[in-house]
Design a protein around this motif. Sequence first.
Motif, PDB file in Angstrom:
ATOM      1  N   GLY A   1       3.875  20.216  -3.172  1.00 50.93           N
ATOM      2  CA  GLY A   1       2.589  19.820  -3.733  1.00 50.93           C
ATOM      3  C   GLY A   1       1.674  20.978  -4.060  1.00 50.93           C
TER       4      GLY A   1
ATOM      5  N   TRP B   1       5.868   3.777   0.072  1.00 50.86           N
ATOM      6  CA  TRP B   1       5.275   2.456  -0.099  1.00 50.86           C
ATOM      7  C   TRP B   1       5.729   1.516   1.009  1.00 50.86           C
ATOM      8  CZ3 TRP B   1       1.670   1.009  -3.699  1.00 50.86           C
ATOM      9  CH2 TRP B   1       1.406   1.915  -4.725  1.00 50.86           C
TER      10      TRP B   1
ATOM     11  N   TYR C   1       1.037  -0.355   7.245  1.00 52.54           N
ATOM     12  CA  TYR C   1       0.490   0.960   6.864  1.00 52.54           C
ATOM     13  C   TYR C   1       0.353   1.893   8.069  1.00 52.54           C
ATOM     14  CZ  TYR C   1      -2.741   4.452   4.965  1.00 52.54           C
ATOM     15  OH  TYR C   1      -3.336   5.634   4.584  1.00 52.54           O
TER      16      TYR C   1
ATOM     17  N   THR D   1       3.971  17.294  -0.597  1.00 53.55           N
ATOM     18  CA  THR D   1       3.275  16.032  -0.866  1.00 53.55           C
ATOM     19  C   THR D   1       4.264  14.888  -0.648  1.00 53.55           C
ATOM     20  OG1 THR D   1       1.748  17.008  -2.463  1.00 53.55           O
ATOM     21  CG2 THR D   1       2.105  14.632  -2.605  1.00 53.55           C
ATOM     22  N   VAL D   2       3.887  13.956   0.226  1.00 54.65           N
ATOM     23  CA  VAL D   2       4.773  12.851   0.597  1.00 54.65           C
ATOM     24  C   VAL D   2       4.070  11.532   0.291  1.00 54.65           C
ATOM     25  CG1 VAL D   2       6.133  11.801   2.456  1.00 54.65           C
ATOM     26  CG2 VAL D   2       5.720  14.274   2.441  1.00 54.65           C
ATOM     27  N   ARG D   3       4.771  10.630  -0.411  1.00 53.30           N
ATOM     28  CA  ARG D   3       4.220   9.313  -0.735  1.00 53.30           C
ATOM     29  C   ARG D   3       5.294   8.256  -0.512  1.00 53.30           C
ATOM     30  NH1 ARG D   3       1.994  11.506  -6.532  1.00 53.30           N
ATOM     31  NH2 ARG D   3       0.253  12.760  -5.745  1.00 53.30           N
TER      32      ARG D   3
ATOM     33  N   HIS E   1       2.249   5.329   9.226  1.00 54.18           N
ATOM     34  CA  HIS E   1       1.410   6.538   9.262  1.00 54.18           C
ATOM     35  C   HIS E   1       1.603   7.302  10.578  1.00 54.18           C
ATOM     36  CE1 HIS E   1      -2.242   9.000   8.645  1.00 54.18           C
ATOM     37  NE2 HIS E   1      -2.475   8.764   9.925  1.00 54.18           N
TER      38      HIS E   1
ATOM     39  N   ASP F   1       0.097   8.182   2.076  1.00 49.98           N
ATOM     40  CA  ASP F   1       0.162   9.568   1.589  1.00 49.98           C
ATOM     41  C   ASP F   1       0.103  10.547   2.759  1.00 49.98           C
ATOM     42  OD1 ASP F   1       0.160   8.472  -0.909  1.00 49.98           O
ATOM     43  OD2 ASP F   1      -1.914   8.955  -1.370  1.00 49.98           O
ATOM     44  N   PHE F   2       0.927  11.592   2.682  1.00 50.00           N
ATOM     45  CA  PHE F   2       0.932  12.651   3.690  1.00 50.00           C
ATOM     46  C   PHE F   2       0.950  14.010   2.991  1.00 50.00           C
ATOM     47  CE2 PHE F   2       3.384   9.068   5.364  1.00 50.00           C
ATOM     48  CZ  PHE F   2       2.805   8.853   6.606  1.00 50.00           C
ATOM     49  N   THR F   3       0.492  15.025   3.715  1.00 45.35           N
ATOM     50  CA  THR F   3       0.658  16.415   3.297  1.00 45.35           C
ATOM     51  C   THR F   3       1.137  17.197   4.502  1.00 45.35           C
ATOM     52  OG1 THR F   3      -1.099  16.291   1.636  1.00 45.35           O
ATOM     53  CG2 THR F   3      -0.463  18.482   2.376  1.00 45.35           C
TER      54      THR F   3
ATOM     55  N   ARG G   1       0.846  -1.196   0.000  1.00 42.76           N
ATOM     56  CA  ARG G   1       0.000   0.000   0.000  1.00 42.76           C
ATOM     57  C   ARG G   1       0.875   1.237   0.000  1.00 42.76           C
ATOM     58  NH1 ARG G   1      -4.762   0.517   4.186  1.00 42.76           N
ATOM     59  NH2 ARG G   1      -4.983   2.402   2.923  1.00 42.76           N
ATOM     60  N   ARG G   2       0.315   2.344  -0.501  1.00 47.34           N
ATOM     61  CA  ARG G   2       1.015   3.625  -0.472  1.00 47.34           C
ATOM     62  C   ARG G   2       0.460   4.479   0.661  1.00 47.34           C
ATOM     63  NH1 ARG G   2       0.455   7.514  -5.514  1.00 47.34           N
ATOM     64  NH2 ARG G   2      -1.236   8.374  -4.247  1.00 47.34           N
TER      65      ARG G   2
END
Length: 276
Positions: A220, A234, A240, A230-232, A244, A181-183, A178-179
């Motif tokens: 981003g 895997w 996950y 924007t941070v992504r 997180h 994602d963060f902001t 899974r990916r």
Amino acid sequence: MDTEKLFGISQEDILSTLVEIGINLLIAVVIFIIGMRLAKFFSKMVVKILEKRDSDKGLITFMKGLVSGLIKVLTVITVFAQLGIEMTSFIAILGAAGLAIGMAFSGTLSNLAGGVMILIFKPFTVGDYIECQGEAGTVKEIQIFHTVLTTPDNKTIIVPNGPLYTGNITNYSMQPTRRVDFTFGFGYGEDFKLARDTVLEIVKSHDKVFQDPEPFVELGSLGDSSVNLTVRVWCKKEDYWDIHFYVNKQVYKKFGGGVEGLSIPFPQMDVHVDGN
């Protein structure tokens, strides 16, 4: 009392009829009891056979309910026949009322069809974490007419199979990775390279974050009060939430005073007063 004169039936005939009715009733009760036990026995046997073959847990619960239901229906029909109820007339009545019954149970039949389609095409299996019909949880059972979900806070949600199969299903457990994602935002005028390198160092410091594909950290968007990264990254699906929470906590420490020159901006508004 001379029953033959009163009713035209002799006492022997009455006694014979009562005995016959009693015997038929007793046999019907015995058939019913045996049928219920057979339903329980065969459903358990089906479960054991499927478990030995390592069949899907959803298929096991579905077949258990199906076998049990079919045997119970056959038992009831046999009981009616033993009691002398003409099944041809009974079936004719059911046929005449078939349209009304079909309309009344259209939702139930739709749920049955949905359960069959779920078991055939397997959009999810027992143990998967899914989101559907506005609900989310781990699949506990796939029954004939409904699917049982358990939420993270231990609530039980029962979702009808018909709308479940025909609606959108998000399966969070189907893929092995899974990916995440963060902001993250930092203040205008602050060093973009410092912010990017700091976040990149944080995500790479977690040993469960994949280095291939490489973590992605870029500018981003330009928000009203902050410059947003924007941070992504895997990872394996089971890691996950660990990643997180870890990354959020470390970024808060760094941007909240751990690194000089970086801050977490608050929403602000500039007000200009016209002197005239």
